[in-house]
Design a protein around this motif. Structure first.
Motif, mmCIF file in Angstrom:
data_model
loop_
_atom_site.group_PDB
_atom_site.id
_atom_site.type_symbol
_atom_site.label_atom_id
_atom_site.label_comp_id
_atom_site.label_asym_id
_atom_site.label_seq_id
_atom_site.Cartn_x
_atom_site.Cartn_y
_atom_site.Cartn_z
ATOM 1 N N CYS A 133 0.854 -1.181 0.000
ATOM 2 C CA CYS A 133 0.000 0.000 0.000
ATOM 3 C C CYS A 133 0.898 1.241 0.000
ATOM 4 C CB CYS A 133 -0.899 0.039 1.241
ATOM 5 S SG CYS A 133 -1.947 -1.396 1.474
ATOM 6 N N ASP A 134 0.256 2.393 -0.115
ATOM 7 C CA ASP A 134 0.973 3.659 0.008
ATOM 8 C C ASP A 134 0.765 4.213 1.402
ATOM 9 O OD1 ASP A 134 1.794 3.542 -2.619
ATOM 10 O OD2 ASP A 134 0.081 4.685 -3.369
ATOM 11 N N CYS A 135 1.814 4.791 1.998
ATOM 12 C CA CYS A 135 1.672 5.468 3.280
ATOM 13 C C CYS A 135 0.639 6.577 3.131
ATOM 14 C CB CYS A 135 3.021 6.036 3.721
ATOM 15 S SG CYS A 135 2.919 7.126 5.168
ATOM 16 N N PRO A 136 -0.371 6.643 4.001
ATOM 17 C CA PRO A 136 -1.436 7.648 3.852
ATOM 18 C C PRO A 136 -0.953 9.095 3.967
ATOM 19 C CG PRO A 136 -2.095 5.905 5.369
ATOM 20 C CD PRO A 136 -0.639 5.722 5.114
ATOM 21 N N LEU A 137 0.234 9.319 4.549
ATOM 22 C CA LEU A 137 0.716 10.687 4.725
ATOM 23 C C LEU A 137 1.719 11.114 3.659
ATOM 24 C CD1 LEU A 137 1.118 11.077 8.599
ATOM 25 C CD2 LEU A 137 -0.737 11.849 7.125
ATOM 26 N N CYS A 138 2.695 10.250 3.341
ATOM 27 C CA CYS A 138 3.754 10.678 2.405
ATOM 28 C C CYS A 138 3.749 9.927 1.087
ATOM 29 C CB CYS A 138 5.122 10.561 3.077
ATOM 30 S SG CYS A 138 5.691 8.849 3.285
ATOM 31 N N GLY A 139 2.994 8.840 0.999
ATOM 32 C CA GLY A 139 2.915 8.094 -0.249
ATOM 33 C C GLY A 139 3.982 7.037 -0.435
ATOM 34 N N ALA A 140 4.882 6.873 0.545
ATOM 35 C CA ALA A 140 5.917 5.847 0.433
ATOM 36 C C ALA A 140 5.270 4.455 0.452
ATOM 37 C CB ALA A 140 6.913 5.978 1.582
ATOM 38 N N ARG A 141 5.926 3.504 -0.169
ATOM 39 C CA ARG A 141 5.379 2.146 -0.264
ATOM 40 C C ARG A 141 5.545 1.433 1.069
ATOM 41 N NH1 ARG A 141 1.450 0.879 -3.461
ATOM 42 N NH2 ARG A 141 1.620 -1.096 -4.564
ATOM 43 N N VAL A 142 4.465 0.836 1.570
ATOM 44 C CA VAL A 142 4.493 0.103 2.839
ATOM 45 C C VAL A 142 3.727 -1.203 2.662
ATOM 46 C CG1 VAL A 142 4.692 2.142 4.318
ATOM 47 C CG2 VAL A 142 2.421 1.315 3.660
ATOM 48 N N ALA A 143 3.898 -2.105 3.627
ATOM 49 C CA ALA A 143 3.161 -3.371 3.616
ATOM 50 C C ALA A 143 1.977 -3.253 4.555
ATOM 51 C CB ALA A 143 4.077 -4.510 4.056
ATOM 52 N N GLY A 144 0.774 -3.279 4.013
ATOM 53 C CA GLY A 144 -0.419 -3.234 4.837
ATOM 54 C C GLY A 144 -0.879 -1.831 5.150
ATOM 55 N N TYR B 187 -4.696 16.840 16.881
ATOM 56 C CA TYR B 187 -5.485 17.058 15.668
ATOM 57 C C TYR B 187 -4.976 18.316 14.954
ATOM 58 C CZ TYR B 187 -9.601 17.270 12.651
ATOM 59 O OH TYR B 187 -10.438 17.285 11.574
ATOM 60 N N GLU B 188 -3.889 18.150 14.243
ATOM 61 C CA GLU B 188 -3.279 19.232 13.479
ATOM 62 C C GLU B 188 -2.487 18.603 12.343
ATOM 63 O OE1 GLU B 188 -0.932 21.343 16.310
ATOM 64 O OE2 GLU B 188 0.473 19.699 16.637
ATOM 65 N N ALA B 189 -2.101 19.434 11.381
ATOM 66 C CA ALA B 189 -1.377 18.921 10.215
ATOM 67 C C ALA B 189 -0.027 18.342 10.649
ATOM 68 C CB ALA B 189 -1.181 20.051 9.212
ATOM 69 N N PRO B 190 0.425 17.267 9.987
ATOM 70 C CA PRO B 190 -0.252 16.562 8.887
ATOM 71 C C PRO B 190 -1.149 15.409 9.355
ATOM 72 C CG PRO B 190 1.941 15.679 9.156
ATOM 73 C CD PRO B 190 1.792 16.755 10.207
ATOM 74 N N ALA B 191 -1.126 15.083 10.664
ATOM 75 C CA ALA B 191 -1.826 13.887 11.142
ATOM 76 C C ALA B 191 -3.339 13.986 10.983
ATOM 77 C CB ALA B 191 -1.479 13.628 12.600
ATOM 78 N N ASP B 192 -3.889 15.223 10.988
ATOM 79 C CA ASP B 192 -5.341 15.357 10.850
ATOM 80 C C ASP B 192 -5.839 14.813 9.512
ATOM 81 O OD1 ASP B 192 -4.144 17.361 9.386
ATOM 82 O OD2 ASP B 192 -5.510 18.946 10.040
ATOM 83 N N THR B 193 -4.920 14.666 8.541
ATOM 84 C CA THR B 193 -5.275 14.069 7.259
ATOM 85 C C THR B 193 -5.858 12.672 7.440
ATOM 86 O OG1 THR B 193 -3.508 15.312 6.163
ATOM 87 C CG2 THR B 193 -4.360 13.385 5.006
ATOM 88 N N LEU B 194 -5.323 11.935 8.408
ATOM 89 C CA LEU B 194 -5.795 10.568 8.638
ATOM 90 C C LEU B 194 -7.255 10.547 9.086
ATOM 91 C CD1 LEU B 194 -2.669 9.207 10.555
ATOM 92 C CD2 LEU B 194 -3.257 8.845 8.141
ATOM 93 N N ILE B 195 -7.625 11.510 9.930
ATOM 94 C CA ILE B 195 -9.018 11.605 10.378
ATOM 95 C C ILE B 195 -9.919 11.946 9.188
ATOM 96 C CG2 ILE B 195 -10.623 12.820 11.879
ATOM 97 C CD1 ILE B 195 -8.716 11.064 13.431
ATOM 98 N N GLY B 196 -9.478 12.880 8.360
ATOM 99 C CA GLY B 196 -10.251 13.263 7.186
ATOM 100 C C GLY B 196 -10.436 12.110 6.211
ATOM 101 N N GLN B 197 -9.411 11.277 6.062
ATOM 102 C CA GLN B 197 -9.533 10.129 5.165
ATOM 103 C C GLN B 197 -10.633 9.185 5.618
ATOM 104 O OE1 GLN B 197 -5.605 8.430 5.010
ATOM 105 N NE2 GLN B 197 -4.776 10.058 3.715
ATOM 106 N N LEU B 198 -10.763 9.015 6.936
ATOM 107 C CA LEU B 198 -11.792 8.110 7.455
ATOM 108 C C LEU B 198 -13.170 8.755 7.456
ATOM 109 C CD1 LEU B 198 -12.588 5.430 8.798
ATOM 110 C CD2 LEU B 198 -11.974 6.441 11.003
ATOM 111 N N LYS B 199 -13.270 9.987 7.970
ATOM 112 C CA LYS B 199 -14.575 10.606 8.198
ATOM 113 C C LYS B 199 -15.133 11.331 6.979
ATOM 114 C CE LYS B 199 -15.442 12.434 12.197
ATOM 115 N NZ LYS B 199 -15.424 13.241 13.437
#
Length: 234
Positions: free
Chosen positions: A14-25, A78-90
């Motif tokens: 998969c791609d890392c949800p924050l930086c796009g680097a390739r990760v497993a899972g 809850y601030e950039a860049p981690a808040d992106t993860l909440i936005g992806q879900l909600k």
């Protein structure tokens, strides 16, 4: 079968949800995960996890009006860049973000573990939110968190007595008033130590109301487990 499915998914590229680097899972890359973990060590109020000034021991809101829960564990602010993860879900409704958030929250729990395993309970969404999203973000995080920690998860333990306005449009006092008495728990929780799971904590009004309902059902204590804590909430 579910455990086998999770193990297989953990190996899917998969791609890392924050930086796009390739990760497993469904997870962050090592660099992004380290950055968020480092930021989570900022001084926090032990009751509500609000980020504190260097010399403070508690936030003024918890000193003035202690909430019903005994402790809060937050994965990140809850601030950039981690808040992106909440936005992806909600907002983007990417269910793959739930195990990412649960993994970060599990790491926060492992850093300062409770004295005993907790019975996980998710904060229920409003009917309007369920219609809009088709799922409850807190429940999705709780499901994955239970798998990460090996703790039990009690589905649908909390219910809403009434619907409330969208919290994002309300100030602190309005949130406190609107959340009062909104939840009830029809389950017998006598003697159980409960972990209340939510995605974001802002004023702690929702968590406080939910904790009071769980305590009324016999819970011995309530610890809030939240993915994100707003830096200036209460």
């Amino acid at each position: 079968l579910q455990a086998m499915g999770r193990r297989l998914l953990a190996q899917v590229p998969c791609d890392c949800p924050l930086c796009g680097a390739r990760v497993a899972g469904a997870r962050l890359c090592e660099g992004c995960e380290t950055d968020l973990a480092d930021a989570s060590f900022a001084p926090r109020c032990p009751r509500c996890a609000l980020r504190l000034e260097p010399d403070a021991l508690h936030c003024t809101a918890c000193l003035a009006r202690p909430p019903a829960f005994v402790r809060t564990i937050a994965a990140f602010d809850y601030e950039a860049p981690a808040d992106t993860l909440i936005g992806q879900l909600k907002t983007q409704l990417r269910l793959s973000a739930a195990p990412v958030l649960a993994r970060l929250l599990a790491h926060a729990v492992w850093c300062e573990p409770p004295a005993q395993a907790l019975l996980l309970v998710a904060v229920p969404s409003s009917r309007a939110s369920l219609r809009r999203r088709g799922m409850n973000p807190a429940a999705e995080i709780a499901r994955s968190l239970a798998a990460q920690l090996g703790w039990p998860w009690l589905r649908a333990a909390l219910r809403r007595r009434r619907e409330t306005p969208r919290q994002t449009a309300l100030g602190r006092q309005a949130r406190l008033a609107g959340a009062r008495g909104v939840f009830h728990c029809p389950r017998d929780l006598r003697g159980r130590h409960v972990g209340l799971v939510d995605d974001v904590m802002t004023t702690a009004s929702t968590a406080d109301a939910a904790a009071r309902a769980l305590l009324a059902a016999g819970a011995a204590s309530v610890t809030v487990l939240v993915a994100a804590r707003t830096p200036r909430g209460r």
